[in-house]
Design an enzyme around this catalytic site. Structure first.
Site, PDB file in Angstrom:
ATOM      1  N   LYS A  65       0.801  -1.230   0.000  1.00  0.00           N
ATOM      2  CA  LYS A  65       0.000   0.000   0.000  1.00  0.00           C
ATOM      3  C   LYS A  65       0.836   1.284   0.000  1.00  0.00           C
ATOM      4  O   LYS A  65       0.385   2.325  -0.454  1.00  0.00           O
ATOM      5  CB  LYS A  65      -0.934   0.012   1.207  1.00  0.00           C
ATOM      6  CG  LYS A  65      -2.053  -0.997   1.092  1.00  0.00           C
ATOM      7  CD  LYS A  65      -2.959  -0.945   2.293  1.00  0.00           C
ATOM      8  CE  LYS A  65      -4.280  -1.589   1.942  1.00  0.00           C
ATOM      9  NZ  LYS A  65      -5.410  -0.956   2.580  1.00  0.00           N
ATOM     10  N   ASP A 101     -10.723   4.052   0.779  1.00  0.00           N
ATOM     11  CA  ASP A 101     -11.144   3.715   2.151  1.00  0.00           C
ATOM     12  C   ASP A 101     -11.905   4.847   2.832  1.00  0.00           C
ATOM     13  O   ASP A 101     -12.897   4.607   3.531  1.00  0.00           O
ATOM     14  CB  ASP A 101      -9.919   3.357   3.002  1.00  0.00           C
ATOM     15  CG  ASP A 101      -9.414   1.952   2.718  1.00  0.00           C
ATOM     16  OD1 ASP A 101     -10.188   1.127   2.203  1.00  0.00           O
ATOM     17  OD2 ASP A 101      -8.232   1.687   3.016  1.00  0.00           O
TER      18      ASP A 101
END
Ligand code: ATR
Length: 276
Positions: A65, A101
Site C-alpha cells: 500500500k 477507504d
C-alpha cells in the site's frame, strides 16, 4: 475479456474477488477479477503487467500500500494525504494511485444513517485504516476527532498527517462522544486481540443512548465491541459496510458505472460465511 487484479502477499484470503466478479456478472461486464500473489521484489514487474490494455485496474493490499505510491505515475489527493493506496486506476495510459477507504467509510456511515457533521468522534488506532477514518471524519465536518492508540508516537504521526487530536482514556468524557470508531485490529478473528474489546466496558456503558459505535473489523461480523455496544443500547455499524463500499468505489472508478452494492454485499456475506 478485461481483468482487474488484486496485488497482495499473501493474496488468498480476500473477499474482493467474490464481490467484484459478482458485480461484473450483474452488470454484464466482460471482465474477471483475479488475486495475484506478488512478493515485494515482484511489484515493479506486476505494475508493468498492469499497463497492458486488457487490464481494467487493480486493488493494492498488504504489503504494497505504501510502495505503490512511489511507483505510480500519478497520486490522487486522498491517497497522498492518507499515505497509502488501495486502488490503481488507469487514466490516459497512466497508473493513478487512489484510496477508496475514506470515501467507502463515509458511504457506510451514510447508509447506516450516521451523519458525522458536528459530531464529537473518537477513533481507536493509528494504523493505515485509522488514517483513512480520521481523514474522512475531518472532511465530513466532525466537530472534533480524538485519537486513542496504544503507541503514542504513532498517534502523533497520524495527527501530523491527517489532523485530529491525541487523547487518553483518563482525559476522555464518554458522555460527550457521539461517534466511536474502532480502527485497531482488536477483536479480529485469528489476531492477537481476538475476543477482546478495544473500549473498556464501563466507558461504553456511560455513553449517551444516541451514540454510534462503528467497528471496521468485519470478522467476526459482531465483534465483542459491537456486542457490548448493542447491550448498552447504542447504535452500531459493522465492518462489512466499509469493506463493501471501498470495493464499490473502486468498481465505479474502473468501470464508470454505478456499483451494484446489494449484489456485492450478498457476495461478500457468502464469502465471509465460507471463511468463518
Ligand atoms: P491497519 O492497516 O488495519 O490499520 P495496522 O497499520 O497494523 O493495521 O494498525 C493496527 C492498529 O491496531 C494500530 O493502531 C495498533 O496499535 P499500535 O499502533 O500500538 O501498534 C492497533 N492494535 C493492534 N493490536 C492491538 C492491541 N492488542 N491493543 C491495542 N491496539 C492494538
Amino acid at each position: 475479456m478485461k481483468t482487474a487484479a488484486l496485488l497482495a502477499h499473501p493474496a488468498g484470503h480476500s473477499g474482493s474477488p467474490a464481490m467484484h466478479n459478482a458485480a461484473f456478472e450483474a452488470l454484464g461486464i466482460e471482465a474477471r477479477y483475479e488475486a495475484w500473489d506478488i512478493p515485494s521484489d515482484g511489484l515493479a514487474d506486476a505494475l508493468t503487467r498492469l499497463r497492458d490494455p486488457s487490464i481494467l485496474g487493480a486493488n493494492i493490499s498488504l504489503p504494497h500500500k505504501h510502495a505503490v505510491l512511489e511507483l505510480a505515475d500519478v497520486v490522487q489527493e486522498d491517497a497522498a494525504t492518507i499515505g497509502a493506496t488501495n486502488v490503481l486506476v488507469k487514466r490516459d495510459g497512466q497508473l493513478e494511485a487512489r484510496n477508496s477507504d475514506a470515501v467507502g467509510f463515509m458511504r457506510s456511515l451514510t447508509e447506516a444513517g450516521v451523519a458525522p457533521r458536528g459530531a464529537a468522534a473518537v477513533v481507536l488506532g493509528a494504523g493505515g485504516a485509522a488514517h483513512a477514518v480520521v481523514h474522512a471524519l475531518n472532511r465530513a465536518g466532525a466537530r472534533s476527532v480524538k485519537i486513542i492508540n496504544r503507541t503514542p508516537s504513532k498517534t502523533a504521526a497520524l495527527t501530523g498527517r491527517v489532523g485530529g487530536q491525541s487523547a487518553t482514556w483518563d482525559a476522555l468524557d464518554a458522555r460527550a462522544v457521539d461517534v466511536w470508531v474502532n480502527a485497531t485490529t482488536v477483536g479480529m478473528a485469528g489476531g492477537a486481540g481476538e475476543g477482546e474489546s478495544p473500549i473498556p466496558t464501563g466507558i461504553l456503558m456511560a455513553a449517551p443512548k444516541h451514540a454510534t459505535v462503528v467497528d471496521i473489523v468485519y470478522a467476526p461480523r459482531v465483534t465483542p465491541l459491537l456486542e457490548t455496544a448493542r447491550s448498552a443500547g447504542l447504535n452500531t455499524v459493522d465492518g462489512t459496510g466499509m469493506l463493501v463500499h471501498q470495493g464499490a468505489v473502486a468498481f465505479e472508478w474502473w468501470t464508470g458505472k454505478e456499483a451494484p452494492v446489494a449484489v456485492m454485499r450478498t457476495a461478500l456475506d457468502g464469502f465471509l460465511r465460507s471463511q468463518a
